[in-house]
Design an enzyme around this catalytic site. Structure first.
Site, PDB file in Angstrom:
ATOM      1  N   ILE A  64       1.142  -0.075 -14.794  1.00 31.11           N
ATOM      2  CA  ILE A  64       0.367  -1.323 -14.808  1.00 31.11           C
ATOM      3  C   ILE A  64      -0.364  -1.575 -13.502  1.00 31.11           C
ATOM      4  CG2 ILE A  64       1.689  -2.499 -16.605  1.00 31.11           C
ATOM      5  CD1 ILE A  64       3.315  -3.840 -14.445  1.00 31.11           C
ATOM      6  N   GLY A  65      -0.185  -0.684 -12.558  1.00 34.85           N
ATOM      7  CA  GLY A  65      -0.927  -0.860 -11.305  1.00 34.85           C
ATOM      8  C   GLY A  65      -0.778   0.354 -10.432  1.00 34.85           C
ATOM      9  N   ARG A  66      -1.731   0.528  -9.563  1.00 32.32           N
ATOM     10  CA  ARG A  66      -1.668   1.639  -8.628  1.00 32.32           C
ATOM     11  C   ARG A  66      -2.148   1.159  -7.281  1.00 32.32           C
ATOM     12  NH1 ARG A  66      -0.980   6.541 -11.349  1.00 32.32           N
ATOM     13  NH2 ARG A  66      -2.001   6.365 -13.369  1.00 32.32           N
TER      14      ARG A  66
ATOM     15  N   SER B   6      -2.075   2.248  -2.723  1.00 33.54           N
ATOM     16  CA  SER B   6      -1.880   3.308  -1.742  1.00 33.54           C
ATOM     17  C   SER B   6      -0.390   3.594  -1.580  1.00 33.54           C
ATOM     18  CB  SER B   6      -2.465   2.880  -0.408  1.00 33.54           C
ATOM     19  OG  SER B   6      -1.930   1.632  -0.044  1.00 33.54           O
TER      20      SER B   6
ATOM     21  N   ASP C 157      -2.405  -8.789   3.412  1.00 27.01           N
ATOM     22  CA  ASP C 157      -3.272  -8.194   2.388  1.00 27.01           C
ATOM     23  C   ASP C 157      -3.529  -9.193   1.256  1.00 27.01           C
ATOM     24  OD1 ASP C 157      -4.882  -6.237   1.368  1.00 27.01           O
ATOM     25  OD2 ASP C 157      -3.258  -5.031   0.513  1.00 27.01           O
TER      26      ASP C 157
END
Ligand SMILES: *[C@@H]1O[C@H](CO)[C@@H](O)[C@H](O)[C@H]1NC(C)=O
Ligand SMILES: *[C@@H]1O[C@H](CO)[C@@H](O)[C@H](O)[C@H]1NC(C)=O
Ligand SMILES: *[C@@H]1O[C@H](CO)[C@@H](O)[C@H](O)[C@H]1NC(C)=O
Ligand SMILES: *[C@@H]1O[C@H](CO)[C@@H](O)[C@H](O)[C@H]1NC(C)=O
Ligand SMILES: *[C@@H]1O[C@H](CO)[C@@H](O)[C@H](O)[C@H]1NC(C)=O
Ligand SMILES: *[C@@H]1O[C@H](CO)[C@@H](O)[C@H](O)[C@H]1NC(C)=O
Ligand SMILES: *[C@@H]1O[C@H](CO)[C@@H](O)[C@H](O)[C@H]1NC(C)=O
Ligand SMILES: *[C@@H]1O[C@H](CO)[C@@H](O)[C@H](O)[C@H]1NC(C)=O
Length: 900
Positions: free
Chosen positions: A621-623, A625, A741
């Protein structure tokens, strides 16, 4: 006056001087913002200016959509960069008069006349201040050297939008305005005065009386007496070089001082500078006066004689003057003058070498960008992303652009001292830069570069080399140590291994090496080729939990020392950590589990449990670094988001435990909750609550229907939620935490669209003891990065405020922080949106919410967003202040009834 009357009869005998030119060859008359062509009362043809505006220039005609307006003017609403016309020049002419008229006339109803600069080609030729004078007219004499002339308006900070009303080109005869100018190459002339002495009537004189359409002003404001002979005399031009021939009408009148022997003009000048002066004399009287000519007290001509019916001129250049005094002192008869002109001599800066210009153009094209680069890179203003010293391009910053590789063209920018290509998707080898002998700073960080290549050692001037966050592999080349001027080298977060060259082991070089496979000056440490992650950057404060005193002390010392010493400590620490880690690696799992069980909040999962929950890591569901995030379901049916750290981003065991410890303590309704974690041999996994609503970024930039669901009131609610979460991190949690972030994709939404901030695992803790900032390696996301943090590397809570300000701008404008597709001026959301929002120009508001917001609510939000992205951190509000303001904006919008 009797004296003059007695001459009248005598002069009537003279014949008319015939010299009427009516030919408009080469005239170009642009009516800026005008809609149609027309002939004026002098039968000069005026045309609209549209086809002469340089491409890439935004220009709005004031009267475009307003037929009742009679003001023809054009304004240039984007405040940055050059706003240019490209004026065609006939190659048969050698000199042209360029006249521009600027009118404000309160066209925008704001009663705020603008101030801006005007440039011809590379030269900044004048500053227009419409507060001082409106309309404002400028005239320049330009020596033709190309077939077009860039004529630009340059906005000044807080100067308002440049405006222009008309623009004229008039060819002048070859050889005019050259006498005495030969010694001053590369100048343009800017008119200060063009005076018809002893005018015949009040009106200024121009075309068709002056064939070249110069404007001659009457001199009534200077001295009390004048003579207008009232009849025409046949005049001949004595000097063949007198090519600038004033019109007969001007020469037929003169100023003569009858009862005194000194004739004086005192002329104030705009600026200290060099001036070019032409004095014209015509023998319109049947006597031969002679006199001495003084300029600023200095004798220029002694015993100058005017011959009857003859025209002559005196040419003078005066350097470094601020005001002008022209004095004629009688010798015989009375002093007399018929006309004069005064010009400021303005330097034309040299152009940048054509190799450099074409290299930059190629770079612009190859990246598929339109950066609005046109004409000269350095003058009259520097291009965006470019820095200059004189006519040399010495810096280039194209971070964020998609280049993929360092092409040979970069090697043509021979004068570069600074090159910033961070985050430009560069892959492969560091290449094609060997020719940059002046390069001092090279930033290639945040790319996918694999190899050092062989050219770095040619960069003899290199002082700062930033290669962090690439994919550099293998050994660090010996030759780097031979760069004599190198004093900072950042190799963090690559895949380097093996010993560092001994040549780099000097206190004059600050080296950063963390986040590599194994990098050390000591060969022994890396000998076994073990791929254990090296130590953390020293930013992670170690919580005094364990008995292992060494680390704590080192960390504290590390936070106190800086600069080169820091590097030495870092290396020292790296060695110690490696040795100690290996020693207790065997037993640490069981020890930690005991500790962890005591923490309560977060649950410990085994790797097997995680595998089962995620169906063997099926649904991503997400990527990021850091690695990937998977969807999972716990045995009790609860949905979770499982974040698996990649090897290279794994923390040391201590740090991981610390982080989990920290995260498990943080519980706030607007922060994503840590449910548990897994720490088994090679795996570092965090388990978070799953939020079904996806991220704010998904919504804002997703499908239309997703976007439609984001009304203004919803956006405000989400902003308030996120601000509450950040406020808790900054002010409520212990220790204080800086997120580092903040961005739309880190604000998640639950089913009811409540906002929650996530990903503060990367956060920077601030130890309580009065620390105002921490020095760190810059982390964050392009477009959201606080520029002050970026340049000083000192992180404070205000950096989060900046990033959050960007999020607010996105909510208002519905566009991403960096947008490569639009015009260069709109590239950066902050720079683009700020002036509009400051002016409460809400036309830039997202189409999706246009017409459906309360203006006061928008005004408040825009105000706080703009304050939050101030480049000076001290001017930004705190997150608590942002929250308070947003809350008010939200309350106002709640009371607003959306039109049906
Ligand atoms: C302007 O005058 C010229 C000649 O006098 C004529 O040919 C032209 O059509 C006129 N243009 C306009 C727009 O009136
Ligand atoms: C004038 O109207 C047109 C069409 O409605 C529009 O595209 C243009 O932006 C308007 N110009 C100005 C200055 O408002
Ligand atoms: C149109 O121009 C007139 C005269 O300058 C001005 O008073 C009026 O406000 C303008 N209307 C619009 C819609 O801009
Ligand atoms: C606009 O200008 C023209 C020509 O200068 C003039 O005849 C006309 O009366 C003006 N119209 C208005 C509304 O001022
Ligand atoms: C001017 O330009 C024309 C065509 O562009 C060319 O034929 C002519 O030779 C040029 N004249 C000069 C003096 O450069
Ligand atoms: C413009 O002129 C006004 C009035 O002379 C002056 O007050 C103002 O400071 C000037 N503006 C600039 C930017 O020079
Ligand atoms: C000339 O100017 C003066 C003062 O500016 C004025 O009083 C006079 O009426 C003007 N004469 C003409 C013919 O315009
Ligand atoms: C031009 O004027 C100078 C002095 O002012 C005089 O000596 C000379 O003869 C004149 N030349 C002509 C061609 O009249």
């Amino acid at each position: 006056m009797d004296f003059w009357n007695s001459w009248v009869g005598f002069f009537l005998l003279f014949s008319f001087w015939v010299g009427v030119f009516c030919d408009q060859d080469g005239f170009l008359s642009l009516s800026c913002g005008g809609r149609t062509s027309f002939n004026d009362s002098s039968n000069i043809l005026w045309t609209p200016d549209t086809e002469y505006i340089s491409t890439g220039t935004t220009a709005i005609s004031y009267n475009e959509n307003n037929s009742s307006s009679n003001v023809s003017l054009r304004f240039f609403p984007d405040s940055q960069g050059r706003r240019c016309y490209k004026l065609p020049l006939n190659n048969a002419t050698s000199l042209v008069l360029v006249r521009a008229k600027f009118v404000y006339n309160n066209y925008d109803g704001l009663e705020h006349p603008p101030t801006f600069s005007v440039s011809l080609d590379t030269a900044i030729a004048a500053t227009v201040n419409l507060t001082k004078d409106d309309p404002w007219i400028e005239e320049f004499l330009w020596t033709v050297n190309k077939d077009t002339l860039p004529f630009c308006l340059l906005a000044t900070p807080n100067g308002g939008f440049p405006v222009i009303s008309s623009l004229e080109i008039r060819p002048l005869p070859r050889g005019a305005y050259k006498n005495g100018m030969e010694d001053f190459p590369n100048k343009l002339l800017r008119k200060s005065y063009r005076i018809d002495c002893g005018y015949a009537n009040n009106e200024s004189i121009r075309y068709p009386l002056d064939a070249y359409d110069r404007i001659w002003e009457a001199d009534r404001s200077f001295t009390p007496f004048h003579v207008a002979t009232g009849f025409k005399i046949q005049l001949t031009f004595n000097q063949s070089g007198l090519m600038e021939k004033p019109p007969a009408t001007v020469l037929q009148t003169g100023r003569v001082l009858a009862r005194r022997n000194l004739l004086t003009y005192n002329l104030p000048l705009d600026a200290l500078g060099d001036y070019y002066i032409i004095l014209y004399f015509a023998g319109i009287l049947p006597v031969f006066p002679s006199f001495d000519v003084f300029i600023n007290g200095e004798i220029i001509k002694s015993n100058y004689k005017i011959n009857s019916s003859e025209v002559s001129a005196i040419y003078v250049t005066q350097k470094g003057i601020r005001s002008l005094n022209i004095t004629l002192k009688s010798i015989s008869f009375y002093p007399q003058i018929n006309a004069f002109e005064v010009y400021q001599m303005v330097d034309i800066p040299p152009e940048v070498s054509s190799t450099t210009v074409s290299a930059l153009q190629v770079i612009q094209q190859s990246a598929g960008l339109d950066l609005g680069w046109q004409d000269d890179p350095c003058s009259p203003s520097t291009w965006d992303h470019v820095g200059c010293e004189g006519s040399l391009v010495t810096s280039l910053d194209l971070s964020g652009v998609n280049f993929r590789s360092i092409t040979p063209t970069f090697g043509d920018l021979l004068d570069l001292k600074k090159l910033d290509l961070h985050n430009t998707s560069l892959a492969g080898e560091i290449q094609n830069l060997g020719s940059l002998q002046h390069l001092e700073k090279l930033n290639l960080s945040f790319n996918q570069l694999k190899s050092f290549g062989v050219e770095l050692d040619n960069l003899v001037s290199l002082q700062i080399l930033d290669l962090q966050n690439n994919s550099l592999q293998g050994l660090v080349p010996e030759s780097l140590g031979e760069l004599e001027n190198l004093h900072y080298l950042n190799l963090e977060n690559n895949k380097l291994s093996g010993p560092l060259p001994e040549s780099l082991n000097t206190p004059t070089i600050e080296i950063r090496t963390s986040g590599n496979l194994c990098l050390s000056f000591s060969a022994a440490v890396c000998d076994d080729g073990s791929f254990t992650p090296s130590i953390e950057t020293p930013q992670v404060t170690i919580i005094p939990r364990r008995k292992h005193k060494t680390h704590k002390h080192l960390a504290i010392i590390l936070s106190l020392v800086g600069g080169a010493t820091l590097v030495l400590f870092l290396i020292f620490l790296s060695i110690i950590l490696h040795m100690t880690k290996r020693r207790y690696e065997v037993s640490h799992t069981s020890r930690e589990e005991i500790d962890i069980r005591n923490w309560g909040a977060a649950k410990v999962f085994s790797y097997k449990e995680i595998k089962a929950a995620t169906g063997n890591f099926k649904e991503v569901i997400g990527r990021g670094s850091f690695g990937s995030v998977y969807h999972g379901k716990l045995p009790d049916g609860k949905s979770v988001a499982v974040k698996v750290r990649l090897d290279k981003t794994q923390l040391g065991a201590d740090s991981f435990i610390n982080e989990v410890h920290l995260l498990s303590k943080i519980r706030h309704q607007n922060l994503v909750t840590l449910e548990g974690f897994c720490h088994e041999s090679k795996h570092q996994i965090l388990v978070y609550e799953f939020l079904a609503g996806g991220s704010l970024a998904d919504r804002l930039y997703g499908t239309n229907s997703q976007k439609r669901s984001l009304s203004w009131v919803r956006r405000l609610k989400i902003a308030v939620d996120a601000a509450k979460g950040l406020d808790y991190l900054h002010n409520g949690s212990e220790p204080r935490i800086i997120h580092r972030d903040v961005k739309c994709s880190n604000i998640l939404l639950d089913e009811e669209m409540n906002g929650k901030v996530c990903d503060f695992g990367l956060s920077k803790q601030v130890t309580k003891a009065g620390a105002t900032h921490v020095t760190t390696v810059v982390k964050g996301t392009a477009g959201y990065l606080d520029p002050e943090y970026y340049s000083t590397q000192q992180l404070t809570e205000k950096s989060d405020v900046y990033s959050f300000g960007v999020v607010l701008l996105e909510l208002i404008c519905g566009r991403e922080p960096l947008n490569h597709s639009g015009s260069p001026d709109s590239f950066n959301l902050v720079l683009w949106a700020k002036p509009y929002l400051q002016a409460e120009a809400f036309e830039i508001v997202d189409d999706g919410i246009k017409g459906n917001f309360d203006v006061e609510s928008m005004r408040k939000t825009a105000y706080i967003a703009v304050k939050s992205v101030e480049s000076d951190a001290s001017l930004r509000p705190t997150i608590a202040e942002v929250l308070a303001e947003l809350q008010e904006a939200y309350d106002i919008q709640l009371r607003y009834l959306e039109p049906l």
